[in-house]
Write a protein that holds these residues in place. Structure first.
Motif, PDB file in Angstrom:
ATOM      1  N   TYR A 132       9.129   6.355  -5.283  1.00 31.79           N
ATOM      2  CA  TYR A 132       8.270   5.360  -5.991  1.00 31.79           C
ATOM      3  C   TYR A 132       9.039   5.248  -7.188  1.00 31.79           C
ATOM      4  N   ASN A 181       0.462   1.208  -3.416  1.00 31.26           N
ATOM      5  CA  ASN A 181       1.720   1.897  -2.557  1.00 31.26           C
ATOM      6  C   ASN A 181       1.291   3.121  -2.083  1.00 31.26           C
ATOM      7  N   SER A 194       7.840  11.123  -1.864  1.00 33.37           N
ATOM      8  CA  SER A 194       7.187   9.917  -2.427  1.00 33.37           C
ATOM      9  C   SER A 194       7.178   9.729  -3.819  1.00 33.37           C
ATOM     10  N   ILE A 202       8.820  -0.949  -1.212  1.00 32.65           N
ATOM     11  CA  ILE A 202       8.247   0.491  -0.898  1.00 32.65           C
ATOM     12  C   ILE A 202       7.385   0.104   0.397  1.00 32.65           C
TER      13      ILE A 202
END
Length: 862
Positions: free
Chosen positions: A742, A786, A738, A853
């Protein structure tokens, strides 16, 4: 220091042999002998202090690889003339250390509990006379005289006793006062809680009188051995500290690696040295999450404050998170799982007859030395106050009538030889004998039972079975007898009639069962380790639902008989450890730690201190707990409620989740900065971000949102899942995926805006640099949203509803505006006022990652 070897196993020696081994007569020592032995054995006091020096508290705030890295960055910045940058980093370090020092200083009490136990005086036979001296001057061979209320000054072998009972709860964990007997000689393997001919330092006499000879003093006493174990019980590194340190070390190598790569690359390409140096410093600053120590400290501090409202005092910040990893709790019984107060549990009359029941109540009320204070509180022996409390509530009118009408004529005190007590009362022309005591001895004294029921062998067998059954249920059992006389009897205990049995129990706390169930659901194993009797421990364990089906119970004596693989096999899967010594508790904590568990240890007695200190999270009881236990522990439960421990564990899990969230946030922001700078450097273009700009972002747009994430309320179902593997790092594989995702998305949009400004709009470097700066700043402020999973509603999740996050975003926007509009600041940060079209690019570049995202998460269902 002791220079002479003291006698071993004095409980296995007769009084005569003990005196002979100590070379003393019943007259006691002379002054000369005392001075000689004082030279040999030293003072009867415990060495050392549990106070943590303030300078140690301050120094440990700096013991972190990330702090080391920040210090290096500050020095390098100063060396190359970036004074503002160096000062900013130094302020970060001082702020973080100041917060940690202040909170830990407030939480740590400068208690020297073991020494406080020594500040007593004692009556001793010296030169054949009874004198009073300071307890620290006592030596082996001194003969002391004690009475109810006295604190026992040293380990002693009883010589004489009269109705003697001793409260040994602080040493053995047993809540019921122990009846002591001087004349008995025990076997060498007798456990500490069963040594009825011994008195131990730090315990207290609740009833009766005693004469005893001191056999061990100072550090040779049982409490002295415990104090030595506390000092030697090294605690392993707190899991969170260990993981942050590991993370920091990896970060150091990553930073050094990046710097070396770019220095080598720039050198090979023939770039200017200043450009190489500028890039290296920018990368170093980008790689270091300057806000991490501050955010971690404040997040833990807030957890500490929240727990303080729940009657939980945390002494070390990182211990808050350790609670969340705890998967084994080793708990004492007395005062932790139980009320530490005896109550009448079972009444078994010899016959269901009104007269028998009335006499049984009268025996319980009259054969009793309790009293009622002016405030209405019961005072006296725990067993006797339990009897009064029970019958006062069951039959208040009869209770008061019995106390008012019957006047005491004579008393036969409890004696360890006959093992019962009796009283003679008079009302008008009637006399009443009442008695209570050991079932076997009192039955032997009775001439009949109830309303002239003959006491046959079959009758005795039946009531012996009743007694054994109640004992197996963990009850302390007393028998009661009485007899009405038409004239004054020849003896207080003459012609007694057996009335029945009453069983007493220190009951489980009413709220413990639900807490135990919650722990089981959360994958936390609860193990009882107590100095109490196995049957008593089992009874409480079943009340609180400690285990389903058959409970595996291990006696402390069995632990001493085995070792190695056989010992581990015996311990594995056990629910209860009874009659355990302080050293055995320490062994158990070590065993579970060695097998990969994060161990919480609860306790309140002196005997718990070594295990409390050794455990990953030592939990002391504040109300009933000794100061020694509080000193050794990491946290103190002020209300002694097991439910408070569960609340603390829940908060610990929430804090870990918050820490993981803000680390993911900080790292993805920092990695974006690294990628933006490194990609630009590899493409041999001007840097989109300057070192001081990156530092500003790290300390402003990183810190405040990260701090807000650290204050989130967390998942309400956090206790419905098993605790994570303590060997797992803070960030697992999916977290790292992740982070890279990101960072890649944010890097793409920031560089796109920057290069569009440079190559398509032909903006100046200052204009393009400002676009990159504000694009990244706003992207980082939006980035917390996010972190929600694809299954969560965007508007209905803990992050969106986190009010602290919205406050942080508004605050950061204000600070960014100040940085742009205040001439002094925009000059330091090299910022230019963006044109309207530039603001459009900034908004698009910063908002695009949120949508990209979100789409990626929907596709991957992550």
């Amino acid at each position: 220091m002791n220079k002479n070897k003291t006698i071993e196993n004095p409980f296995a020696l007769s009084i005569e042999d003990t005196l002979k081994a100590l070379a003393v007569t019943s007259e006691g020592l002379t002054d000369a002998e005392n001075e000689n032995r004082l030279e040999q054995y030293g003072y009867n006091e415990l060495p050392g202090s549990f106070e943590t020096p303030r300078w140690q508290i301050l120094l440990r705030q700096f013991k972190s690889p990330i702090v080391y890295l920040l210090l290096i960055a500050a020095v390098i910045s100063y060396f190359f003339g970036d004074i503002a940058e160096s000062i900013a980093i130094a302020c970060v370090i001082l702020l973080n250390s100041g917060i940690g020092y202040t909170l830990e200083s407030q939480a740590i009490h400068s208690m020297q509990a073991l020494r406080k136990l020594d500040k007593t005086f004692c009556q001793v036979r010296r030169n054949g006379e009874l004198i009073t001296i300071e307890s620290r001057l006592l030596v082996p061979g001194d003969i002391i005289q004690l009475q109810a209320g006295d604190m026992i000054p040293a380990d002693s072998r009883l010589m004489e006793d009269q109705r003697l009972e001793v409260n040994e709860a602080s040493l053995t964990g047993e809540s019921v006062p122990v009846v002591k007997q001087s004349k008995i000689v025990l076997e060498e393997g007798t456990s500490l809680g069963d040594r009825v001919n011994m008195l131990y330092k730090g315990t207290s006499i609740t009833k009766g009188n005693a004469v005893a000879v001191i056999v061990h003093s100072g550090i040779d006493t049982e409490i002295g051995k415990i104090s030595q174990m506390v000092e030697s019980a090294d605690k392993d590194e707190i899991p969170l500290n260990e993981k942050l340190n590991q993370f920091g070390k990896k970060l150091i190598w990553l930073t050094l690696g990046l710097i070396l790569i770019f220095i080598a690359t720039g050198w090979i390409r023939g770039n200017e040295f200043y450009l190489i140096l500028e890039t290296a410093i920018a990368l170093a600053v980008a790689a270091i999450p300057e806000g991490l120590p501050i955010v971690a400290t404040i997040s833990l501090a807030r957890g500490m404050m929240l727990l303080s409202r729940e009657n939980v005092i945390i002494k070390k910040l990182a211990a808050v998170e350790t609670l969340g990893e705890t998967d084994v709790i080793i708990t004492d019984k007395t005062g932790t799982l139980t009320e530490n107060q005896l109550v009448v549990h079972t009444v078994v009359p010899v016959a269901d007859d009104g007269e028998v029941l009335q006499l049984l109540m009268m025996s319980a009320v009259l054969c009793n030395n309790s009293s009622i204070s002016q405030d209405g509180d019961l005072q006296g022996d725990p067993v006797e106050t339990a009897l009064w409390d029970y019958f006062r509530k069951e039959n208040p009118a009869d209770f008061e009538k019995i106390r008012d009408e019957w006047k005491e004529v004579d008393e036969l005190p409890f004696d360890s030889d006959i093992r019962y007590m009796a009283n003679l009362y008079k009302h008008g022309e009637q006399f009443l004998s009442v008695a209570k005591g050991s079932p076997a001895e009192l039955l032997d004294k009775c001439v009949s039972a109830g309303d002239h029921i003959p006491i046959t062998d079959e009758f005795l067998d039946e009531w012996n079975q009743h007694t054994e059954q109640l004992a197996r249920e963990g009850l302390k059992v007393l028998a009661f007898a009485a007899h009405r006389h038409t004239k004054e009897p020849s003896g207080i205990d003459a012609d007694l009639h057996f009335l029945g049995l009453i069983g007493f129990l220190d009951p489980a706390r009413s709220d413990v069962e639900n807490s135990v169930m919650e722990c089981h659901k959360a994958g936390i194993t609860i193990i009882m380790a107590t100095g109490d009797h196995p049957a008593t421990a089992e009874a409480i364990a079943r009340q609180i639902g400690l285990g389903s089906g058959e409970l595996k119970i291990i006696h402390g004596s069995d632990l001493d008989k085995t070792e190695g693989a056989q010992w581990e096999s015996m311990v594995e899967g056990a629910h209860i450890f009874s009659r355990v010594t302080p050293y055995q508790k320490l062994q158990l904590v070590t065993y579970y730690q060695d097998n990969g568990h994060i161990v919480g240890m609860t306790g309140d007695g002196v005997n718990d201190a070594p295990a409390l200190k050794k455990s990953d999270i030592g939990i002391a009881m504040g109300k009933r707990g000794t100061q020694v236990a509080e000193e050794a522990a990491d946290m103190i439960i002020q209300d002694d409620a097991f439910t408070s421990i569960v609340k603390a564990i829940r908060q610990g899990r929430i804090i870990f989740g918050n820490i993981r969230d803000f680390i993911i946030y900080l790292l993805s922001c920092n990695l974006t900065e690294i990628m933006v700078v490194s990609i630009a450097a590899f493409l041999s273009t001007s840097l989109p971000l300057l070192a001081l700009q990156i530092l500003f972002l790290n300390l402003v747009t990183d810190v405040f949102p990260a701090l807000a994430l650290g204050m989130g309320k967390g998942n309400e179902r956090v206790m419905e899942h098993h605790s994570r593997d303590p060997n797992d790092p803070i960030l697992d594989r999916s977290s790292w995926i992740s982070i890279f995702m990101y960072s890649a998305v944010m890097t793409l949009t920031i560089l796109a805006g920057y290069y569009y400004s440079v190559h398509f709009l032909s903006d100046s470097y200052a204009e393009a640099n400002t676009i990159a700066f504000f694009s990244l700043a706003l992207a980082q402020l939006i980035h917390p949203f996010n972190l929600t999973s694809s299954g969560d509603s965007f508007f209905r999740n803990p992050i969106f509803r986190n009010r602290f996050l919205w406050i942080a975003i508004v605050l950061c926007l204000i600070l960014l505006a100040i940085a742009l509009l205040v001439p002094f600041l925009n000059e330091i940060l090299s910022l230019a006022m963006p044109q309207p079209r530039s603001w459009l690019i900034i908004l698009l570049a910063s908002a695009a990652p949120l949508f990209i995202i979100r789409i990626i998460k929907k596709i991957t269902k992550s």
